[in-house]
Design a protein around this motif. Structure first.
Motif, PDB file in Angstrom:
ATOM      1  N   THR A   1       0.821  -1.208   0.000  1.00 33.33           N
ATOM      2  CA  THR A   1       0.000   0.000   0.000  1.00 33.33           C
ATOM      3  C   THR A   1       0.859   1.264   0.000  1.00 33.33           C
ATOM      4  OG1 THR A   1      -0.144   0.080   2.412  1.00 33.33           O
ATOM      5  CG2 THR A   1      -1.846  -1.199   1.250  1.00 33.33           C
ATOM      6  N   ALA A   2       2.174   1.106  -0.019  1.00 33.16           N
ATOM      7  CA  ALA A   2       3.060   2.278  -0.034  1.00 33.16           C
ATOM      8  C   ALA A   2       2.811   3.094  -1.293  1.00 33.16           C
ATOM      9  CB  ALA A   2       4.514   1.827   0.039  1.00 33.16           C
ATOM     10  N   SER A   3       3.165   4.363  -1.222  1.00 37.04           N
ATOM     11  CA  SER A   3       2.962   5.229  -2.391  1.00 37.04           C
ATOM     12  C   SER A   3       3.754   4.704  -3.588  1.00 37.04           C
ATOM     13  CB  SER A   3       3.386   6.659  -2.064  1.00 37.04           C
ATOM     14  OG  SER A   3       4.773   6.696  -1.816  1.00 37.04           O
ATOM     15  N   ARG A   4       3.350   5.114  -4.742  1.00 42.52           N
ATOM     16  CA  ARG A   4       3.968   4.660  -5.998  1.00 42.52           C
ATOM     17  C   ARG A   4       4.520   5.876  -6.754  1.00 42.52           C
ATOM     18  NH1 ARG A   4       2.814  -0.465  -7.400  1.00 42.52           N
ATOM     19  NH2 ARG A   4       1.273  -1.557  -6.164  1.00 42.52           N
ATOM     20  N   PRO A   5       5.700   6.315  -6.360  1.00 38.52           N
ATOM     21  CA  PRO A   5       6.266   7.466  -7.075  1.00 38.52           C
ATOM     22  C   PRO A   5       6.688   7.063  -8.489  1.00 38.52           C
ATOM     23  CG  PRO A   5       7.871   6.583  -5.551  1.00 38.52           C
ATOM     24  CD  PRO A   5       6.591   5.826  -5.313  1.00 38.52           C
ATOM     25  N   ALA A   6       6.601   8.011  -9.390  1.00 40.21           N
ATOM     26  CA  ALA A   6       7.071   7.765 -10.751  1.00 40.21           C
ATOM     27  C   ALA A   6       8.591   7.665 -10.724  1.00 40.21           C
ATOM     28  CB  ALA A   6       6.634   8.906 -11.665  1.00 40.21           C
ATOM     29  N   VAL A   7       9.132   6.738 -11.497  1.00 41.26           N
ATOM     30  CA  VAL A   7      10.582   6.585 -11.592  1.00 41.26           C
ATOM     31  C   VAL A   7      10.981   6.618 -13.054  1.00 41.26           C
ATOM     32  CG1 VAL A   7      10.804   5.263  -9.457  1.00 41.26           C
ATOM     33  CG2 VAL A   7      10.460   4.060 -11.605  1.00 41.26           C
ATOM     34  N   ASN A   8      12.199   6.968 -13.299  1.00 39.21           N
ATOM     35  CA  ASN A   8      12.709   7.034 -14.656  1.00 39.21           C
ATOM     36  C   ASN A   8      13.698   5.892 -14.843  1.00 39.21           C
ATOM     37  OD1 ASN A   8      13.451   7.801 -17.200  1.00 39.21           O
ATOM     38  ND2 ASN A   8      14.719   9.511 -16.536  1.00 39.21           N
TER      39      ASN A   8
END
Length: 87
Positions: free
Chosen positions: A12-19
């Protein structure tokens, strides 16, 4: 966050955008094969993390065993440097 096993992680942790830089052909094929690329990538990534943590724990245990063995030898046979500190 409490883990019931080492594969567990907070889903349930946040899902930051990654490159990420990925092979374009592989990315196209993966997107065609799944409707949720992020979820598809998380399982192998979680296994990688689990295996890496297990490897590090094994290395730590092996190092601790070596240190224990060296200390036992030292306790029984003292090192030459203990008797001749100027060496």
């Amino acid at each position: 966050m409490k883990h019931s096993n080492s594969m567990a992680y907070d889903k349930t942790a946040s899902r930051p955008a990654v490159n990420l830089s990925l092979n374009e052909d592989l990315l196209i094929r993966a997107k065609a094969a799944t409707s949720n690329l992020s979820a598809t990538v998380e399982d192998p990534l979680a296994r990688f993390v689990q295996e890496d943590q297990a490897r590090k724990r094994a290395e730590d245990q092996q190092l601790a065993a070596v240190i224990t063995a060296v200390n036992a030898v030292h306790a029984e046979h003292v090192y030459l440097s203990d008797e001749f500190p100027s060496l």
